[in-house]
Design an enzyme around this catalytic site. Structure first.
Site, PDB file in Angstrom:
ATOM      1  N   LYS A  41     -17.126 -66.571 -21.608  1.00  0.00           N
ATOM      2  CA  LYS A  41     -18.344 -65.984 -21.649  1.00  0.00           C
ATOM      3  C   LYS A  41     -18.325 -65.670 -20.125  1.00  0.00           C
ATOM      4  O   LYS A  41     -19.980 -65.310 -19.761  1.00  0.00           O
ATOM      5  CB  LYS A  41     -18.943 -67.340 -21.478  1.00  0.00           C
ATOM      6  CG  LYS A  41     -18.269 -68.550 -22.977  1.00  0.00           C
ATOM      7  CD  LYS A  41     -19.311 -69.247 -22.967  1.00  0.00           C
ATOM      8  CE  LYS A  41     -19.075 -70.722 -23.977  1.00  0.00           C
ATOM      9  NZ  LYS A  41     -20.155 -71.638 -23.443  1.00  0.00           N
ATOM     10  N   GLY A  42     -18.400 -65.783 -18.848  1.00  0.00           N
ATOM     11  CA  GLY A  42     -18.212 -65.678 -17.694  1.00  0.00           C
ATOM     12  C   GLY A  42     -19.012 -64.466 -17.641  1.00  0.00           C
ATOM     13  O   GLY A  42     -19.831 -64.098 -16.698  1.00  0.00           O
ATOM     14  N   ASP A  99     -15.791 -62.061 -15.267  1.00  0.00           N
ATOM     15  CA  ASP A  99     -16.345 -62.041 -14.002  1.00  0.00           C
ATOM     16  C   ASP A  99     -16.123 -62.496 -13.031  1.00  0.00           C
ATOM     17  O   ASP A  99     -16.367 -62.375 -12.193  1.00  0.00           O
ATOM     18  CB  ASP A  99     -17.607 -63.925 -14.299  1.00  0.00           C
ATOM     19  CG  ASP A  99     -16.101 -64.899 -14.912  1.00  0.00           C
ATOM     20  OD1 ASP A  99     -14.616 -64.628 -15.204  1.00  0.00           O
ATOM     21  OD2 ASP A  99     -16.367 -65.607 -15.156  1.00  0.00           O
ATOM     22  N   ASP A 102      -9.344 -65.312 -10.342  1.00  0.00           N
ATOM     23  CA  ASP A 102      -8.876 -66.312  -9.413  1.00  0.00           C
ATOM     24  C   ASP A 102      -7.585 -66.468  -9.413  1.00  0.00           C
ATOM     25  O   ASP A 102      -7.204 -65.299  -8.821  1.00  0.00           O
ATOM     26  CB  ASP A 102      -9.767 -67.487  -9.614  1.00  0.00           C
ATOM     27  CG  ASP A 102      -9.094 -68.677  -8.750  1.00  0.00           C
ATOM     28  OD1 ASP A 102      -9.015 -68.369  -7.527  1.00  0.00           O
ATOM     29  OD2 ASP A 102      -9.692 -69.722  -9.703  1.00  0.00           O
ATOM     30  N   LYS A 130     -11.757 -62.610  -6.225  1.00  0.00           N
ATOM     31  CA  LYS A 130     -11.736 -64.183  -5.509  1.00  0.00           C
ATOM     32  C   LYS A 130      -9.473 -64.272  -4.637  1.00  0.00           C
ATOM     33  O   LYS A 130      -9.310 -64.329  -5.804  1.00  0.00           O
ATOM     34  CB  LYS A 130     -12.150 -65.582  -5.829  1.00  0.00           C
ATOM     35  CG  LYS A 130     -11.696 -66.439  -4.937  1.00  0.00           C
ATOM     36  CD  LYS A 130     -12.766 -67.732  -5.151  1.00  0.00           C
ATOM     37  CE  LYS A 130     -12.090 -68.689  -6.819  1.00  0.00           C
ATOM     38  NZ  LYS A 130     -12.986 -69.888  -7.020  1.00  0.00           N
ATOM     39  N   ASP A 158     -20.421 -70.257 -14.250  1.00  0.00           N
ATOM     40  CA  ASP A 158     -20.246 -72.005 -14.698  1.00  0.00           C
ATOM     41  C   ASP A 158     -20.350 -73.152 -14.005  1.00  0.00           C
ATOM     42  O   ASP A 158     -18.905 -72.078 -13.185  1.00  0.00           O
ATOM     43  CB  ASP A 158     -20.668 -71.757 -16.564  1.00  0.00           C
ATOM     44  CG  ASP A 158     -19.375 -72.783 -16.927  1.00  0.00           C
ATOM     45  OD1 ASP A 158     -18.573 -71.584 -16.432  1.00  0.00           O
ATOM     46  OD2 ASP A 158     -19.055 -73.598 -17.114  1.00  0.00           O
ATOM     47  N   ARG A 164     -25.481 -70.555 -15.785  1.00  0.00           N
ATOM     48  CA  ARG A 164     -25.038 -69.090 -16.113  1.00  0.00           C
ATOM     49  C   ARG A 164     -26.068 -68.218 -15.657  1.00  0.00           C
ATOM     50  O   ARG A 164     -26.063 -67.488 -15.734  1.00  0.00           O
ATOM     51  CB  ARG A 164     -24.426 -69.060 -16.854  1.00  0.00           C
ATOM     52  CG  ARG A 164     -22.828 -69.710 -17.466  1.00  0.00           C
ATOM     53  CD  ARG A 164     -22.463 -69.629 -18.933  1.00  0.00           C
ATOM     54  NE  ARG A 164     -21.450 -70.139 -19.560  1.00  0.00           N
ATOM     55  CZ  ARG A 164     -20.313 -70.024 -19.357  1.00  0.00           C
ATOM     56  NH1 ARG A 164     -19.725 -69.181 -18.217  1.00  0.00           N
ATOM     57  NH2 ARG A 164     -19.174 -70.827 -19.428  1.00  0.00           N
TER      58      ARG A 164
HETATM   59  P1  IMP Z   1      -7.785 -66.682 -13.730  1.00  0.00           P
HETATM   60  O1  IMP Z   1      -7.743 -68.206 -13.157  1.00  0.00           O
HETATM   61  O2  IMP Z   1      -8.286 -65.679 -12.388  1.00  0.00           O
HETATM   62  O3  IMP Z   1      -7.232 -67.006 -14.634  1.00  0.00           O
HETATM   63  O4  IMP Z   1      -9.784 -67.348 -13.964  1.00  0.00           O
HETATM   64  C1  IMP Z   1     -10.311 -67.595 -15.510  1.00  0.00           C
HETATM   65  C2  IMP Z   1     -11.269 -68.032 -15.126  1.00  0.00           C
HETATM   66  O5  IMP Z   1     -11.739 -69.247 -14.528  1.00  0.00           O
HETATM   67  C3  IMP Z   1     -12.570 -66.712 -14.705  1.00  0.00           C
HETATM   68  O6  IMP Z   1     -12.862 -65.802 -15.450  1.00  0.00           O
HETATM   69  C4  IMP Z   1     -13.332 -67.881 -14.576  1.00  0.00           C
HETATM   70  O7  IMP Z   1     -13.858 -67.634 -15.827  1.00  0.00           O
HETATM   71  C5  IMP Z   1     -13.093 -69.095 -13.853  1.00  0.00           C
HETATM   72  N1  IMP Z   1     -14.004 -69.111 -13.104  1.00  0.00           N
HETATM   73  C6  IMP Z   1     -12.725 -69.262 -11.760  1.00  0.00           C
HETATM   74  N2  IMP Z   1     -12.991 -69.076 -10.850  1.00  0.00           N
HETATM   75  C7  IMP Z   1     -14.032 -69.831 -10.509  1.00  0.00           C
HETATM   76  C8  IMP Z   1     -15.380 -69.928  -9.477  1.00  0.00           C
HETATM   77  O8  IMP Z   1     -14.913 -70.087  -8.349  1.00  0.00           O
HETATM   78  N3  IMP Z   1     -16.688 -70.229 -10.573  1.00  0.00           N
HETATM   79  C9  IMP Z   1     -16.471 -70.174 -12.033  1.00  0.00           C
HETATM   80  N4  IMP Z   1     -16.032 -69.950 -12.737  1.00  0.00           N
HETATM   81  C10 IMP Z   1     -14.634 -69.683 -11.985  1.00  0.00           C
HETATM   82 MG    MG Z   2     -13.952 -65.686 -17.306  1.00  0.00          MG
END
Ligand code: IMP
Ligand code: MG
Length: 175
Positions: A41-42, A99, A102, A130, A158, A164
């Protein structure tokens, strides 16, 4: 206890950067029809703003939603689709809109799936790139703002489904 939100990117700065990204994407895909995919959703607010700045003949939009299962480290988790794409990406240029990237695991999963489906090219656009917890070597091709660390909310992102709707990016500061 009320959460403390510290502004990281104000609304004006955010929207100016989204317009720039739209222009960059427009230029990169000149003469190439593009499929832009919103990772729910982000990314919903970012995606809605971004696509209005992308000029592309033959532009197609689609949505996916993922879920990750399992506990412990990101490495031990498994990603699946909660909602798959509907557009056939075979032979097409695809832009994934996230969004925040991470650890990179959810984008890695999408890259693998779209590659198997025969996409001509796959690039990544995220409003926040990030770095601190990155576990997958990947490049965010169109990154809004690089940040080192912190938990971010607002502009689609969120904390337990809250914040959001905010039109700026905040760091959630632990009390
Ligand atoms: P990944 O760790 O790159 O797979 O990130 C997966 C998802 O975690 C992202 O698309 C966000 O929806 C969520 N996420 C990661 N870091 C944050 C944050 O600092 N705030 C909110 N959502 C986060
Ligand atoms: Mg996401």
């Amino acid at each position: 206890m009320a959460d403390i939100l510290k502004t990281v990117i104000d609304s004006e700065t955010l929207h100016a950067r989204v317009a720039e990204l739209g222009a960059e994407i427009t230029k990169r895909y000149e003469g190439k029809p593009l499929v832009v995919v919103c990772v729910l959703k982000g990314a919903f607010l970012f995606f809605a703003d971004l696509v209005r700045h992308i000029k592309n003949e033959g532009l197609e939009l689609d949505f996916v939603r993922m879920a990750s299962y399992g506990n412990g480290t990101a490495r031990g988790r498994q990603t699946i689709f909660n909602k798959d794409m509907e557009v056939d990406v075979t032979g097409k240029h695809v832009l994934l809109v996230e969004d925040i990237v991470d650890t990179g695991h959810s984008v890695e999963f999408l890259l693998e799936v779209l590659e198997k489906r025969g996409a001509e090219s796959i690039r990544i656009c995220a409003v926040i790139d990030k770095h601190e917890r990155r576990e997958v070597a990947l490049t965010v091709d169109f990154a809004g703002f690089p940040i080192q660390k912190g938990f971010i909310v607002g502009y689609g992102m969120d904390y337990a489904e809250k914040y959001r709707e905010l039109d700026a990016v905040y760091e959630l500061v632990p009390e």
